[in-house]
Scaffold this motif. Sequence first.
Motif, PDB file in Angstrom:
ATOM      1  N   ARG A  89     -36.762  59.239 -43.162  1.00 10.88           N
ATOM      2  CA  ARG A  89     -38.206  59.271 -43.370  1.00 10.88           C
ATOM      3  C   ARG A  89     -38.900  59.781 -42.104  1.00 10.88           C
ATOM      4  NH1 ARG A  89     -36.584  59.310 -47.601  1.00 10.88           N
ATOM      5  NH2 ARG A  89     -36.772  57.778 -49.287  1.00 10.88           N
ATOM      6  N   ASP A  90     -40.162  60.166 -42.250  1.00 17.55           N
ATOM      7  CA  ASP A  90     -40.950  60.650 -41.119  1.00 17.55           C
ATOM      8  C   ASP A  90     -40.910  59.647 -39.976  1.00 17.55           C
ATOM      9  OD1 ASP A  90     -41.623  62.823 -42.659  1.00 17.55           O
ATOM     10  OD2 ASP A  90     -43.668  62.150 -43.101  1.00 17.55           O
ATOM     11  N   GLY A  91     -40.653  60.156 -38.778  1.00 19.27           N
ATOM     12  CA  GLY A  91     -40.666  59.309 -37.596  1.00 19.27           C
ATOM     13  C   GLY A  91     -39.396  58.540 -37.320  1.00 19.27           C
ATOM     14  N   ASP A  92     -38.371  58.690 -38.155  1.00 12.03           N
ATOM     15  CA  ASP A  92     -37.119  57.968 -37.933  1.00 12.03           C
ATOM     16  C   ASP A  92     -36.393  58.480 -36.690  1.00 12.03           C
ATOM     17  OD1 ASP A  92     -37.342  56.242 -40.017  1.00 12.03           O
ATOM     18  OD2 ASP A  92     -35.887  57.211 -41.322  1.00 12.03           O
ATOM     19  N   HIS A  93     -35.609  57.585 -36.087  1.00 13.89           N
ATOM     20  CA  HIS A  93     -34.723  57.922 -34.977  1.00 13.89           C
ATOM     21  C   HIS A  93     -33.302  57.953 -35.532  1.00 13.89           C
ATOM     22  CE1 HIS A  93     -38.338  56.676 -32.958  1.00 13.89           C
ATOM     23  NE2 HIS A  93     -37.847  56.979 -31.765  1.00 13.89           N
ATOM     24  N   VAL A  94     -32.645  59.104 -35.405  1.00 12.51           N
ATOM     25  CA  VAL A  94     -31.348  59.302 -36.058  1.00 12.51           C
ATOM     26  C   VAL A  94     -30.330  59.827 -35.048  1.00 12.51           C
ATOM     27  CG1 VAL A  94     -30.111  60.433 -37.943  1.00 12.51           C
ATOM     28  CG2 VAL A  94     -32.536  59.850 -38.215  1.00 12.51           C
ATOM     29  N   LEU A  95     -29.153  59.224 -35.074  1.00 11.22           N
ATOM     30  CA  LEU A  95     -28.024  59.664 -34.262  1.00 11.22           C
ATOM     31  C   LEU A  95     -27.096  60.480 -35.154  1.00 11.22           C
ATOM     32  CD1 LEU A  95     -26.367  59.568 -31.639  1.00 11.22           C
ATOM     33  CD2 LEU A  95     -25.628  57.268 -32.273  1.00 11.22           C
ATOM     34  N   PHE A  96     -26.834  61.712 -34.756  1.00  7.37           N
ATOM     35  CA  PHE A  96     -26.000  62.621 -35.538  1.00  7.37           C
ATOM     36  C   PHE A  96     -24.654  62.801 -34.842  1.00  7.37           C
ATOM     37  CE2 PHE A  96     -30.297  63.741 -36.771  1.00  7.37           C
ATOM     38  CZ  PHE A  96     -30.206  64.015 -38.129  1.00  7.37           C
ATOM     39  N   ASP A  97     -23.591  62.363 -35.494  1.00  5.18           N
ATOM     40  CA  ASP A  97     -22.236  62.591 -35.029  1.00  5.18           C
ATOM     41  C   ASP A  97     -21.896  64.081 -35.167  1.00  5.18           C
ATOM     42  OD1 ASP A  97     -19.555  62.147 -34.315  1.00  5.18           O
ATOM     43  OD2 ASP A  97     -18.973  61.754 -36.382  1.00  5.18           O
ATOM     44  N   ALA A  98     -20.906  64.520 -34.421  1.00  7.93           N
ATOM     45  CA  ALA A  98     -20.482  65.921 -34.505  1.00  7.93           C
ATOM     46  C   ALA A  98     -19.458  66.088 -35.614  1.00  7.93           C
ATOM     47  CB  ALA A  98     -19.898  66.373 -33.171  1.00  7.93           C
ATOM     48  N   SER A  99     -19.893  66.634 -36.742  1.00 13.16           N
ATOM     49  CA  SER A  99     -18.988  66.950 -37.836  1.00 13.16           C
ATOM     50  C   SER A  99     -19.640  68.007 -38.703  1.00 13.16           C
ATOM     51  CB  SER A  99     -18.631  65.703 -38.671  1.00 13.16           C
ATOM     52  OG  SER A  99     -19.472  65.554 -39.783  1.00 13.16           O
ATOM     53  N   THR A 100     -18.825  68.758 -39.431  1.00 13.25           N
ATOM     54  CA  THR A 100     -19.381  69.820 -40.273  1.00 13.25           C
ATOM     55  C   THR A 100     -20.221  69.248 -41.405  1.00 13.25           C
ATOM     56  OG1 THR A 100     -17.299  69.852 -41.525  1.00 13.25           O
ATOM     57  CG2 THR A 100     -17.545  71.461 -39.749  1.00 13.25           C
ATOM     58  N   THR A 101     -19.837  68.097 -41.947  1.00 17.78           N
ATOM     59  CA  THR A 101     -20.615  67.490 -43.020  1.00 17.78           C
ATOM     60  C   THR A 101     -21.936  66.939 -42.495  1.00 17.78           C
ATOM     61  OG1 THR A 101     -18.501  66.837 -44.001  1.00 17.78           O
ATOM     62  CG2 THR A 101     -20.489  65.956 -45.010  1.00 17.78           C
ATOM     63  N   VAL A 102     -21.900  66.330 -41.321  1.00 11.27           N
ATOM     64  CA  VAL A 102     -23.138  65.839 -40.712  1.00 11.27           C
ATOM     65  C   VAL A 102     -24.057  67.008 -40.371  1.00 11.27           C
ATOM     66  CG1 VAL A 102     -24.118  64.599 -38.748  1.00 11.27           C
ATOM     67  CG2 VAL A 102     -22.062  63.729 -39.865  1.00 11.27           C
ATOM     68  N   GLN A 103     -23.490  68.130 -39.973  1.00  7.29           N
ATOM     69  CA  GLN A 103     -24.318  69.301 -39.709  1.00  7.29           C
ATOM     70  C   GLN A 103     -25.038  69.758 -40.980  1.00  7.29           C
ATOM     71  OE1 GLN A 103     -22.592  72.476 -37.461  1.00  7.29           O
ATOM     72  NE2 GLN A 103     -24.250  73.889 -37.922  1.00  7.29           N
ATOM     73  N   CYS A 104     -24.363  69.647 -42.119  1.00  8.71           N
ATOM     74  CA  CYS A 104     -25.018  69.985 -43.392  1.00  8.71           C
ATOM     75  C   CYS A 104     -26.222  69.072 -43.627  1.00  8.71           C
ATOM     76  CB  CYS A 104     -24.023  69.853 -44.544  1.00  8.71           C
ATOM     77  SG  CYS A 104     -22.763  71.144 -44.573  1.00  8.71           S
ATOM     78  N   ALA A 105     -26.112  67.819 -43.213  1.00  9.20           N
ATOM     79  CA  ALA A 105     -27.256  66.908 -43.329  1.00  9.20           C
ATOM     80  C   ALA A 105     -28.381  67.348 -42.408  1.00  9.20           C
ATOM     81  CB  ALA A 105     -26.825  65.478 -43.005  1.00  9.20           C
ATOM     82  N   ALA A 106     -28.039  67.730 -41.179  1.00 10.65           N
ATOM     83  CA  ALA A 106     -29.063  68.198 -40.233  1.00 10.65           C
ATOM     84  C   ALA A 106     -29.784  69.425 -40.774  1.00 10.65           C
ATOM     85  CB  ALA A 106     -28.415  68.502 -38.884  1.00 10.65           C
ATOM     86  N   GLU A 107     -29.056  70.297 -41.440  1.00 10.71           N
ATOM     87  CA  GLU A 107     -29.661  71.494 -42.016  1.00 10.71           C
ATOM     88  C   GLU A 107     -30.612  71.157 -43.161  1.00 10.71           C
ATOM     89  OE1 GLU A 107     -26.239  73.698 -43.109  1.00 10.71           O
ATOM     90  OE2 GLU A 107     -25.768  74.339 -41.047  1.00 10.71           O
TER      91      GLU A 107
END
Length: 255
Positions: A89-107
């Motif tokens: 949601r707007d304003g959330d703080h999110v930690l993104f692990d390094a993985s190809t699937t997580v990158q798809c989430a970032a995209e």
Amino acid sequence: MTQVERLLAIVEHLKQYGKISIEQICERFGVSRDTARRDLVKLEEDRLIVRVRGGAIRPTLTREAICYEDRAHHEAKRAIGRTAAALIRDGDHVLFDASTTVQCAAEAVYVRDLVAVTNSIDIADTLGKSGRATIYLLGGQLNPWHRNIVGTQTVEMLRQYRVDWLFLGACGLSGEGLSSSNPEEAFVKREMIRRADRTVVLADATKFGKTLFHSVCSWEDIDIIVTEQPPDYAFRNMLEQHDVQMLIATGGENR
């Protein structure tokens, strides 16, 4: 021979020899030079080759490429990424692990005022281009093959943060929990879990039933798992016993 079969054969040739010429493609597969060029254009679009004068070479960049035979597999990862991104949601703080699937989430993230922490060079770049996020890139030792940052310095920096969500990739999922083939990555993942209020595992169906060398965590540490198809009954029952919510990704856009 279909185009897909031909493209797979070209990729295999490059894995073995490192380069291929248009003439070799024409002779080996009985196709025209125009067809050979179109094949190389297609493979370059998929980041599997680098086109050079008269042919192609295997990429020398260390980013992970999408294997052509795994295109459907990549589509599953994109669906998983979209489903996971819809949790933010707007304003959330999110930690993104390094993985190809997580990158798809970032995209697939389309919220405003996101605060993101990551040890992935590619995810930092993706989120930076969106213009919607404040990004903190963790320091430490660069793993040039996986394009991520690992090591004791990375863990020390992680201890400075507290986030709403962790989006975590996984190499192996079994009854014992999550596991990884790389000890340094497993070390970083464990600290990431400690820094998050909620941990979401993003894993395609090929990860189920696999146990790798280094343990990351047990299921008690996981809140949600996002996958594209449910595991077998025994695995689902085990997730329920540990109160792990399972989200099944669909092919639709989550915006």
